[in-house]
Design an enzyme around this catalytic site. Structure first.
Site, PDB file in Angstrom:
ATOM      1  N   GLU A 106      -3.137  21.343-108.517  1.00  0.00           N
ATOM      2  CA  GLU A 106      -4.529  20.796-109.909  1.00  0.00           C
ATOM      3  C   GLU A 106      -5.126  21.608-109.882  1.00  0.00           C
ATOM      4  OE1 GLU A 106      -6.033  17.872-107.316  1.00  0.00           O
ATOM      5  OE2 GLU A 106      -4.389  16.221-107.348  1.00  0.00           O
ATOM      6  N   MET A 136      -0.207   0.505 -97.793  1.00  0.00           N
ATOM      7  CA  MET A 136      -1.532  -0.265 -97.644  1.00  0.00           C
ATOM      8  C   MET A 136      -2.636  -0.064 -96.567  1.00  0.00           C
ATOM      9  SD  MET A 136      -2.080  -3.900 -99.086  1.00  0.00           S
ATOM     10  CE  MET A 136      -1.813  -5.602 -97.885  1.00  0.00           C
ATOM     11  N   GLY A 137      -3.152   0.669 -96.888  1.00  0.00           N
ATOM     12  CA  GLY A 137      -4.419   1.319 -95.630  1.00  0.00           C
ATOM     13  C   GLY A 137      -5.837   0.334 -96.201  1.00  0.00           C
ATOM     14  N   ILE A 171      -7.303   1.982 -98.476  1.00  0.00           N
ATOM     15  CA  ILE A 171      -6.544   2.211-100.471  1.00  0.00           C
ATOM     16  C   ILE A 171      -6.321   1.160-100.880  1.00  0.00           C
ATOM     17  CG2 ILE A 171      -7.139   3.204-102.546  1.00  0.00           C
ATOM     18  CD1 ILE A 171      -8.313   5.720-100.573  1.00  0.00           C
ATOM     19  N   SER A 182      -2.812   8.634-104.417  1.00  0.00           N
ATOM     20  CA  SER A 182      -2.526   9.022-102.951  1.00  0.00           C
ATOM     21  C   SER A 182      -2.838  11.288-102.956  1.00  0.00           C
ATOM     22  CB  SER A 182      -1.873   8.955-102.064  1.00  0.00           C
ATOM     23  OG  SER A 182      -0.188   9.232-103.055  1.00  0.00           O
ATOM     24  N   ARG A 183      -1.756  11.574-103.120  1.00  0.00           N
ATOM     25  CA  ARG A 183      -2.000  13.405-103.430  1.00  0.00           C
ATOM     26  C   ARG A 183      -0.597  13.444-104.222  1.00  0.00           C
ATOM     27  NH1 ARG A 183      -6.486  13.112-102.107  1.00  0.00           N
ATOM     28  NH2 ARG A 183      -7.356  14.935 -99.881  1.00  0.00           N
ATOM     29  N   HIS A 212      -8.138  14.203-110.637  1.00  0.00           N
ATOM     30  CA  HIS A 212      -8.025  13.548-109.587  1.00  0.00           C
ATOM     31  C   HIS A 212      -9.772  13.126-108.845  1.00  0.00           C
ATOM     32  CE1 HIS A 212      -7.550  14.740-104.601  1.00  0.00           C
ATOM     33  NE2 HIS A 212      -7.524  13.571-104.652  1.00  0.00           N
TER      34      HIS A 212
HETATM   35  O1  LIG Z   1      -8.830  12.711-102.502  1.00  0.00           O
HETATM   36  C1  LIG Z   1      -9.476  11.990-102.301  1.00  0.00           C
HETATM   37  C2  LIG Z   1      -9.169  11.749-101.318  1.00  0.00           C
HETATM   38  O2  LIG Z   1      -8.922  12.083-100.282  1.00  0.00           O
HETATM   39  O3  LIG Z   1     -10.075  10.780-100.615  1.00  0.00           O
END
Ligand SMILES: O=CC(=O)O
Length: 327
Positions: free
Chosen positions: A273, A159-160, A162, A243-244, A292
């Site tokens: 990706e 929970m940062g 975003i 996220s990733r 993405h």
């Molecule tokens: O993937 C997108 C970002 O890192 O903002």
């Protein structure tokens, strides 16, 4: 100012004219003398001392010792988006090179997109569209049950900025919100959105109907969600990743989706990706994958470009760098 006097900036992107939007190029060229990576590699000798900054737009260039040694006057690397897992901060810092990203520009759109994935997956939007446009399928309303988002339990891992914006949106959907942060509990944020902190990620995984990943990719979060974690989730639960890709063990996810250990996944990020066309994830029905595009709106992408320009200009004039990433 004549173009020759503008600072030389190496721009690294994919495709197109420098791979960025035409109006961005127009803007950037007012501030910088842009040199593409290809141009640089073909004219290293004449350019290497001139380059003072690198502008990375949705790409993962290899910024290694060799490149850094060839750029003696490099002062700053500005990278689009929030994730900087493609950069070796220690190495850059050892060459006196600063780094900036655009975390605040992307957070609102990426949170919106997390909600979009959750809603699309639970309410079978993609399947529904495919059925609606298919010329020869019969439509039985009874086949189309989905899962409710309103009132369900959402577990936010990370929970940062975003994650918090996802929680704000989820609150409006009357969801029960759980969250897990590896390092820091944030009591102010959690009370603002009525979220419950789970010290152990396992508790969040066991209780959530939707698990949404919004962590930064670091060695600690690499494959954070593997076989064991997927097995802790409810068989009715959906995993959402904004996220990733590497935060999830993709082989374990394929197995969990095939065996219905979890119900579904909605991924804006994968590794690599894009996925190779024969990747097993692409053969599954209980999945949504997008390329993405969490931050891909015109306004946000423009703001990111403006933020990166400001950071480079500050870095080149010795002013405090907006959005500097500190080691
Ligand atoms: O993937 C997108 C970002 O890192 O903002």
């Amino acid at each position: 100012m004549e173009s020759q006097e503008l600072p030389y900036v190496l721009i690294d992107c994919i495709g197109g004219k420098h791979g960025v939007y035409e109006d961005h190029i127009e803007f950037l060229e007012k501030h910088f003398h842009l040199i593409s990576m290809k141009e640089y590699l073909e004219n290293k000798k004449s350019l290497s001392e001139k380059i003072r900054a690198i502008y990375i737009w949705y790409h993962k260039p290899v910024i290694n010792e060799e490149l850094l040694q060839s750029l003696p006057n490099l002062k700053i690397v500005a990278s689009s988006g929030v994730g900087i897992d493609h950069l070796d901060l220690r190495l850059l810092s050892s060459y006196g090179v600063k780094v900036a990203n655009t975390p605040f520009a992307v957070s609102t759109d990426t949170a919106d997109f997390g909600m979009a994935l959750m809603l699309a997956s639970s309410r079978r939007l993609v399947e529904g569209y495919q059925m609606a446009v298919s010329p020869d399928t019969e439509y039985f309303p009874a086949d189309w049950l989905g899962a409710e988002v309103s009132g369900a339990t959402l577990g936010i891992v990370g929970m940062g900025t975003i994650g918090y914006k996802v929680a704000q949106r989820a609150k409006a959907f009357e969801m029960k919100i759980l969250y897990h942060n590896r390092n820091q509990r944030n009591k102010e944020d959690e009370s603002a959105v009525g979220a419950v902190y789970c010290k152990k990620i396992d508790d969040l995984l066991q209780q959530s109907d939707f698990v949404l990943l919004a962590v930064t990719l670091t060695p600690q979060t690499h494959k954070l969600i593997g076989k064991k974690e997927l097995e802790l989730m409810k068989p009715t639960a959906t995993l959402i990743n904004i996220s990733r890709g590497l935060v999830v063990d993709q082989d374990a996810l394929v197995e969990a989706l095939q065996k219905k250990i979890i119900k579904a996944a909605a991924l804006d990020v994968t590794y690599p990706e894009p996925l190779p066309r024969d990747h097993p994830l692409l053969k599954l029905k209980n999945i949504i994958i997008t390329p993405h595009i969490g931050s891909a709106t015109k306004k946000t992408r423009r703001l990111m470009m403006e933020n990166m320009t400001e950071s480079i200009k500050a870095g080149l004039t010795g002013l405090p760098i907006p959005n500097e990433v500190l080691l």
